[in-house]
Design an enzyme around this catalytic site. Sequence first.
Site, PDB file in Angstrom:
ATOM      1  N   ALA A  93       1.014  -0.908   0.118  1.00 42.50           N
ATOM      2  CA  ALA A  93      -0.145   0.216   0.314  1.00 42.50           C
ATOM      3  C   ALA A  93       1.072   1.181  -0.274  1.00 42.50           C
ATOM      4  CB  ALA A  93      -1.209  -0.067   1.530  1.00 42.50           C
ATOM      5  N   THR A  94       1.887   1.389   0.991  1.00 48.26           N
ATOM      6  CA  THR A  94       3.067   2.623   1.010  1.00 48.26           C
ATOM      7  C   THR A  94       3.172   2.904  -1.128  1.00 48.26           C
ATOM      8  OG1 THR A  94       3.300   1.828   3.230  1.00 48.26           O
ATOM      9  CG2 THR A  94       4.981   3.560   1.677  1.00 48.26           C
ATOM     10  N   CYS A 139       1.708   0.261  13.312  1.00 44.02           N
ATOM     11  CA  CYS A 139       3.150   1.529  12.691  1.00 44.02           C
ATOM     12  C   CYS A 139       3.500   2.602  13.080  1.00 44.02           C
ATOM     13  CB  CYS A 139       2.867   2.258  11.477  1.00 44.02           C
ATOM     14  SG  CYS A 139       1.481   0.357   9.896  1.00 44.02           S
TER      15      CYS A 139
END
Length: 746
Positions: A81-82, A345
């Site tokens: 996703a990043t 995170c």
Amino acid sequence: MSQRFFTQTSQDIVYLDANATTPVLPRIADVVSHTMKVSFGNPSSSHITGVQAKYLLEQTRSKARRVIGAQTGDILFTSGATEGIQTAIVSTLLANRHKATEHSVLLYGATEHKAVPNTLKHWNDVLGLGAKVVAIPVDENGLLDHEFIAEHVPKALMICTMAVNNETGVYQDLSALERVIRQHNASVSWMVDCVQALGKQALALSDTSIDYAPFSGHKLYAPKGIGFLYIRENSPYTPFIAGGGQESGMRSGTENLPGIAGLYELFDLLLDEASDVFKPVETLHQYRKQLINALEQTFGSITFNMPLVGSVPTTLNFCVDSLTSKEVMDLFDAAGIRVSGGSACSSGANRSFVLDAMSASDWQSENAIRMSFGPAATQAEIDLACERICALKPVLANNCLIVSDAVQPEHEVCALGLTQLRHQGSCCWLYVAPNNDAVIIDPVVELVPRIERLVAQQQLHVKAVLETHKHQDKDSARALLANRLSLNTDSDELGWPGAAVQLGEQELVRIPTPGHSADSHTYLLRQGDNVSACFCGDLLIFSGLGSTQFADANVCDMAESIRSLAPQLSDDTVICPAHDYEQCFALTWAAQVQATPLLKQLLDEQIDKERFAEQKAQLDEQLSSECGALCGFSNVVKTTAAQQLSVEQVQQMLEECEQETIVLDVREPYEHGAKDIRSLFNVGDAQLVNVPLSRLANAFFAHQLSPQKRYVLICRTGNRSGQAINNLKSLGFDKVYNLQGGLALV
């Protein structure tokens, strides 16, 4: 043969942190392994093996379209996703840089994953756009403010939102969001983070005007390192990774074919209506209801930080009203239950920015627990989770963490001697005599419920609740706690009853020690002439001195107070200050003097009062510039790193030096009670001692530890045991060792 890094089988744990990552499903793992071994071709190769690989890649892309409802547009395979977020944002900003003015904005949801605002800020700076990066507020339920969007989106180069929040599970109404965005800016690029929506919500992206939607495989039982990005037809696009021209020139680099094969199998499962791997939403809601019942049955009062209506059923975000998140997480971890504090995170953070944005209280933000399971969870897994959670109730009761129905707890783990109760840098001290007479010194507001519970559970006779002075950095909790404990004694404003407080065979006396403040006092616990503990408030800080920068402080008074106090203390008197900024936990008077050069110089008459005042002013000024308005400074003790021992080395030491070696478990008693570690090391009761950091001062007070012994320190990860080793070394303990990696790697 090298040792393989396997520490614990999945049968040993209850994994409830699926929003952080998920285990790879066996079917998916088999496909990934098969692809690595058999279907390993490079999709760019023209031979048959390469053609077969290309076919698998394109079939996976086709299945992705069906899963997310994207008949048109591009599906781009990414590392996760990043990368998808980077690609979408860079593409948009490059396409719109000619439109950027000083009035332009880049909008993102205030509860968005940090990858989004950090990427917006980074590329806005790198490209020199000069746009303002603006957070869209949310309400107390985590829903975006549509009026704010309507006001600001006309000036927006891009707007970024998320379908489902990773911390709270709150989902946005994408249809309503689309209406407000497009009514006020028909052409703005819109990215929606769909990572937590995959497999939990129906998606039909072609029916929307969403320009970009990133996805990640490892959040839904596929391997790490693979994801994909949906790009709407005709939306701006610039390759983020250039090179050999793979992915039709959109994303260079040899494709991660095993990971893509994993996605293929995942999509197959999601599309197979006959499969029971992924559970219907009704079943997931029932799972969550079971977990809620187990939590409430075990912990009592629970505050949920998200709406149960308006969030996906696979996520719970809550606080235990009477326990800190650290206590809950340590307890769960010891019992083999894996949860997280907020977002994985940002696990290093002290509070949740998501809950802050939702206007939650400080307590909620600082003590949030996220419990999440995947949509492939089974009834057996949820039943086991609830069983494990409920099994913690007697551990909590025995350790004074909840009010027990039992007349007497099974274990007197916190009743006798000294206990240090901490909140951030503040220390509250509890002393309990053998006859259960007790005194509480420098209570902290946040700890009042825990102290009240502890007093009731241990049936303590509280003789006084005292303060060493009116603390400048926090609200007084003395009157509140005294009232909650129904303590009706005549006393002054610091709680002192006017005469020595008898505590079993010892007595507590008070002497004035102004300096840090005009009303500062020190309490001495003594039997005859022997002072066993010195509750010095902020006259002394572990390895340092209290600040003299407050309005009613006087550095010359401090010097006189120290000189008058010193003759009453012995080398092994335990020092109990009101703050512990360096997580020192315990020092004797001899170690305190040795660790504080200015204190030693004053007591050795190497400097006079005036010179002391001059040097102290310099230290205070340095403290103020470096740390702000703390109540004192500490000299960080420099120690050499402890020797790290493997499990095998620990066992060997226990066998070879049986009489001299002690396994020192520094976890809190509730962790110690939740996981018995004796079987791990084949150690007898005499060789295993539990001294949590909160009771480290008592270990010296009670002469429980000896420098002549060998100590192997153990905690969950090796961090707390490392802190304790630093403390022990400063007290003259040389034969101290750390279990490498803590119990996490056993």
